[in-house]
Design a protein around this motif. Sequence first.
Motif, mmCIF file in Angstrom:
data_model
loop_
_atom_site.group_PDB
_atom_site.id
_atom_site.type_symbol
_atom_site.label_atom_id
_atom_site.label_comp_id
_atom_site.label_asym_id
_atom_site.label_seq_id
_atom_site.Cartn_x
_atom_site.Cartn_y
_atom_site.Cartn_z
ATOM 1 N N GLY A 1 0.818 -1.198 0.000
ATOM 2 C CA GLY A 1 0.000 0.000 0.000
ATOM 3 C C GLY A 1 0.858 1.257 0.000
ATOM 4 N N ALA A 2 2.070 1.124 -0.542
ATOM 5 C CA ALA A 2 2.989 2.262 -0.560
ATOM 6 C C ALA A 2 2.724 3.103 -1.807
ATOM 7 N N LEU A 3 1.701 3.941 -1.713
ATOM 8 C CA LEU A 3 1.255 4.715 -2.875
ATOM 9 C C LEU A 3 2.310 5.697 -3.368
ATOM 10 N N GLU A 4 2.900 6.452 -2.438
ATOM 11 C CA GLU A 4 3.876 7.468 -2.853
ATOM 12 C C GLU A 4 5.054 6.825 -3.554
ATOM 13 N N HIS A 5 5.531 5.758 -2.955
ATOM 14 C CA HIS A 5 6.648 5.016 -3.547
ATOM 15 C C HIS A 5 6.266 4.523 -4.946
ATOM 16 N N GLY A 6 5.055 4.002 -5.049
ATOM 17 C CA GLY A 6 4.563 3.501 -6.335
ATOM 18 C C GLY A 6 4.487 4.615 -7.372
ATOM 19 N N ARG A 7 4.041 5.782 -6.920
ATOM 20 C CA ARG A 7 3.952 6.931 -7.834
ATOM 21 C C ARG A 7 5.319 7.334 -8.342
ATOM 22 N N GLN A 8 6.301 7.303 -7.427
ATOM 23 C CA GLN A 8 7.669 7.661 -7.830
ATOM 24 C C GLN A 8 8.181 6.680 -8.881
ATOM 25 N N LEU A 9 7.899 5.397 -8.665
ATOM 26 C CA LEU A 9 8.329 4.386 -9.640
ATOM 27 C C LEU A 9 7.646 4.623 -10.986
ATOM 28 N N HIS A 10 6.364 4.999 -10.917
ATOM 29 C CA HIS A 10 5.621 5.310 -12.143
ATOM 30 C C HIS A 10 6.315 6.446 -12.910
ATOM 31 N N ALA A 11 6.716 7.474 -12.179
ATOM 32 C CA ALA A 11 7.387 8.623 -12.809
ATOM 33 C C ALA A 11 8.711 8.200 -13.448
ATOM 34 N N GLN A 12 9.469 7.367 -12.735
ATOM 35 C CA GLN A 12 10.753 6.897 -13.277
ATOM 36 C C GLN A 12 10.551 6.056 -14.535
ATOM 37 N N LEU A 13 9.475 5.289 -14.498
ATOM 38 C CA LEU A 13 9.120 4.439 -15.624
ATOM 39 C C LEU A 13 8.909 5.280 -16.886
#
Length: 797
Positions: free
Chosen positions: A439-451
Amino acid sequence: MRNTLDIRTVANRYAAQLQLCCSQRSTSYCIAQTIHAHMIASGFKPRGHILNRLMDIYCKSSNIAYALHLFNKIPEPDIVARTTLIAAYSTAGNLKLSQEVFGGTPLSTRDTVFYNAMITAYSHNNDGHAAIELFRDMRRDDFRPDNYTFTSVLGALALIVEDEKYCQQMHCAVLKSGTVFVTSVLNALISAYVKCASSPLASSSLMMGAAKKLFDEMPNKDELTWTTMITGYVRNNNLDAAREILDGVTENIGVAWNAMISGYVHHGFIHEALEMFRRMHLKGIQHDGFTYTSVISACAYAGLFKHGKQMHAFILKTEEKHEPEFSLSVNNALVSLYGKCGKVEEAREIFNKMLIRDLISWNAILSAYVNLGRIVEAKSFFKEMPERNLLSWTVMISGLAQNGFGEEGLKLFNQMRIEGFEPCDYAFAGAITSCAMLGALEHGRQLHAQLVKLGHDSSLSAGNALITMYARCGIVEAANCVFLTMPCLDSVSWNAMIAALGQHGHGLQAIELFEQMLKEDIVPDRITFLTILSACSHAGLVKEGHCYFNSMRGCYNITPGEDHYARLIDLLVRAGKFSEANDVIESMPFEPGAPIWEALLSGCRIHGNMDLGIQAAERLFELMPQHDGTYVLLSNMYATAGRQNDVAKVRKLMRDRGIKKEPGCSWIEVESKVHVFLVNDTVHPEVQAVYNYLEQLVLEMRKLGYVPDTKFVLHDMEEAQKESVLYTHSEKLAVVFGLMKLPLGATIRVFKNLRICGDCHNAFKFMSKVVGREIVVRDGKRFHHFRNGECSCGNYW
DNA sequence: GTAGGGTTAG
């Protein structure tokens, strides 16, 4: 006089012996070294071509240092020695040394063969541009390219995917050079056109047309010509044309057949591939390790375990004929076959027996353990590996993520980057799945941005992971946004999005999407039906769910498994349709197992169906006596009915059997950091402030009508004490922490390991009204969106 | 002394 003659004879003998060694395989190199030892012992000083031959041998047996030592002893090495050294260094993978020798050779002593060797060196090291650059240099310096030059440089051209002009220019150069009737040059030219055909910068049909024209007009086709044309069509997705070429081959060219078989496998035409092998065998076409590896991987891909095993038996019969190089790739394919078919012990046995293993062997055995969820063993393999590549890391990261080790998955993803591996889209997918679990949304969002930044945003696997991540982090809108913007979708994408809608209680939308999926001719699979049945269950869409269940066998030829039946039972009993559920159980082709009884028990709890509930619980006690969930559900059911004595009995049963309830644990992400709260938490540094704020909130909530529901407290104690126990529940602490820390108005997103408690469920309704904010709780089973005094689950928790 | 095709790990 006599002495000089002797030396010459000796030299000739040495030369002949070395020649024999070089014409054979690498195993003869040590014999060559013995011959060299003999020279040293007898005082013979090798010079000229004997020395060149020795250098070649030392390079090819990876003893570069010694080769260099020999080279440095030559006072003025001739162009032949230099050419040998360039080629040898490049085969040993040391392009830099090749370049040094090349650069240190004066222009006046160079010749065409010398240039050819360096062009090949660049080509072998995947530097197509440098090879072509050198080709230009050599022409500028007036060296005449020959057929060797063109085969090499055309090979280099095939490495760089550019527009069609490159091929045409080189074609002109070939025409001018007079090598246009040489078969090897024409083969290379066909190969270049074929490669170019798959470039997005060129017209595929034009390039394949040019290749086919050359092919048709060639007077002397050899084995390579046929094979090149077949692979050409295979790579450009024209299997029928490839097959037509193969059907025109009259000689026994195993390689051409291998190309066709692997083409079928890569395009998923498994039965065609197996049929080709059968025909090849009947026609007496030579098959080898390449053939077997393709056939085995075809079986692995399609899960045809029996066929794969037959192939294995067939190979074992002819084992004594095989070289170690052959065994390596075939064994790798076998390890993968057994691993994919879930036979990990057999895979392990082959792996253990292998005399030579490479990275592929290790990755195959690692995946075998990961696929079965045997993470402990997988981790130890990962640790033991002599070397790792991007794939090793990716397999381990996604394995951890998919088996619930999200935190470790993310750790490994970071470690991988520290060790210098640039993650591919699959690795990102693994890390994103870890975020979904946590449930680590912020972390997931950061990964999305890097992607996006790294240009992986059109990746199917990463996109699918993002859909699940956003959904599991509580933002179904973001999941939908990813789904809508993905350039291509597969059944996994559709399943993920249907599941996302279902988990959040949007049953009708889930159904709508499912219908759209059918309209777009995507064939639903077992998972699709699991998700659509859950979606119907969460939204109370009984008729629809039942109808989809019935269509599984009839319309899609999928036999419902126990998991499908369990979801159907869940759907029925949630809606209170117990007799229908009973009919379904009786109609099942197998004895009901734990999932069925679990579904039944939770339905009984909702509707207070005591008799059936007790029955279901008793079955579950037999099937899995150590499972704490059954005891908790049963005692909750008694508590709701006010049967405190029975609650106490269940509690005693738990004590007697030594069963401990898994402690409740909730977490929330604040500023990219995950904060964990246990029930009755004393560990979190700010927990005291949380308790204080909760107390204030409860006062406000009571004014709106909140009454603490102490019947959910399992332990026997004073009423006031019970009330205070309710305020130590982990989900309350995490939500209140969020209210304190997150910006005003921001949605609170909390995750809990177990099902949400009834009093907390009620409390959050009032809390959402008091603070005027949305509270989202993901528990072990589903999502709850609390908004303005209501919950999206319609009280089906 | 120099060249070109088919295999295996998610």
